[in-house]
Scaffold this active site. Structure first.
Site, short mmCIF file in Angstrom:
data_model
loop_
_atom_site.label_atom_id
_atom_site.label_comp_id
_atom_site.label_asym_id
_atom_site.label_seq_id
_atom_site.Cartn_x
_atom_site.Cartn_y
_atom_site.Cartn_z
N CYS A 1 0.79 -1.06 -0.18
CA CYS A 1 -0.22 0.23 0.13
C CYS A 1 0.50 0.87 -0.31
CB CYS A 1 -1.09 -0.06 1.64
SG CYS A 1 -2.17 1.61 1.51
N CYS B 1 -0.91 3.19 -6.73
CA CYS B 1 -2.03 3.07 -5.89
C CYS B 1 -2.09 2.18 -6.05
CB CYS B 1 -3.06 3.73 -5.35
SG CYS B 1 -4.56 2.93 -4.89
#
Ligand code: DGL
Length: 257
Positions: free
Chosen positions: A76, A187
């Protein structure tokens, strides 16, 4: 020692996005065991205050360590940008591998046009990304493109279709696809809609992400810490999600195929 080496590698993301990194790691090291925790109940983190991102991430990592993780992958960008350092300070004995937008390879491609970084607001404006950008902004025109709302499509398993297409068309209107040379998917959710992004911006645009680079870094760290799994057979993959619904676990397994 042998037992520790057979322990799983723990992957964390705010939801199903980190599975784009896990997918690459499985390809690279199919004999390793993996556990994955997605916090879909609290996703997205990308527009939350930094303190909340920190607290939620620490809780998730504790969960993975309790399950015996021998290494942690912060799959992440958002969590990596604001929590990686604190986690490494707290857990000094275990490798913690993060992911950050693949800006360096993007700039080095020297494609004609802007380098656009698609990521969450936290990654683009709160974390250490600003330092990274300073290193390269005299080599290329770098454009930050926060994409609030995009993670939600992927969390729902919507990877194609009209609504998603409209969202992306609107998003790229701000920049003008003809001015773009390279897009960095900053992302881990976004690689799942890479084809849809490509359709909207056109084939002249390179689209890259950091999932393979992160998996290679994981491989190097396992060697450095001497915790490579000696087993030759295919390892296991266990998926946990804070939503505790069959749908999200099913979607997760579909995404790593
Ligand atoms: N997948 C996460 C990332 O790489 C963020 C998604 C979210 O906003 O929760 O940044």
């Amino acid at each position: 020692m042998e037992l520790e080496n057979c322990n799983p590698i723990g992957f964390f993301d705010t939801g199903v996005g980190g599975l784009s990194v896990l997918r690459e790691s499985i390809k690279l090291m199919p004999n390793e065991n993996y556990i994955y925790f997605g916090d879909s109940k609290n996703a997205p983190y990308g527009s939350r205050p930094v303190e909340e991102v920190k607290e939620l991430t620490f809780n998730a990592i504790d969960f993975l360590l309790q399950k015996g993780a021998k290494a942690i992958v912060l799959a992440c960008n958002t969590a990596t940008s604001v929590v990686a350092k604190d986690l490494r300070d707290k857990y000094k004995d275990i490798p913690i591998i993060g992911i950050e937008p693949a800006l360096k390879p993007a700039v080095e491609m020297r494609s004609n046009g802007r380098v656009v970084i698609m990521a969450t607001r936290v990654t683009l404006f709160e974390g250490k990304f600003s330092d990274l950008i300073k290193k390269y902004d005299d080599e290329s025109e770098i454009v930050r493109l926060p994409c609030p709302g995009l993670v939600e499509f992927i969390e729902k398993g919507i990877l194609t279709g009209e609504k998603l297409n409209k969202f992306l068309v609107d998003k790229f209107k701000e920049i003008g696809p003809e001015k773009i040379g390279t897009i960095v998917l900053g992302c881990t959710h976004y690689p799942f809609v890479k084809n849809e992004i490509q359709k909207v911006v056109g084939d002249h645009v390179n689209i890259i992400d950091g999932s393979l680079g992160t998996s290679r870094e994981l491989q190097r760290k396992l060697e450095e810490y001497n915790i490579v799994n000696p087993n030759k057979d295919e390892g296991y993959v266990k998926i946990f999600n804070s939503l505790e619904s069959d749908e999200i676990v099913e979607l997760s397994h579909r995404l790593i195929k």
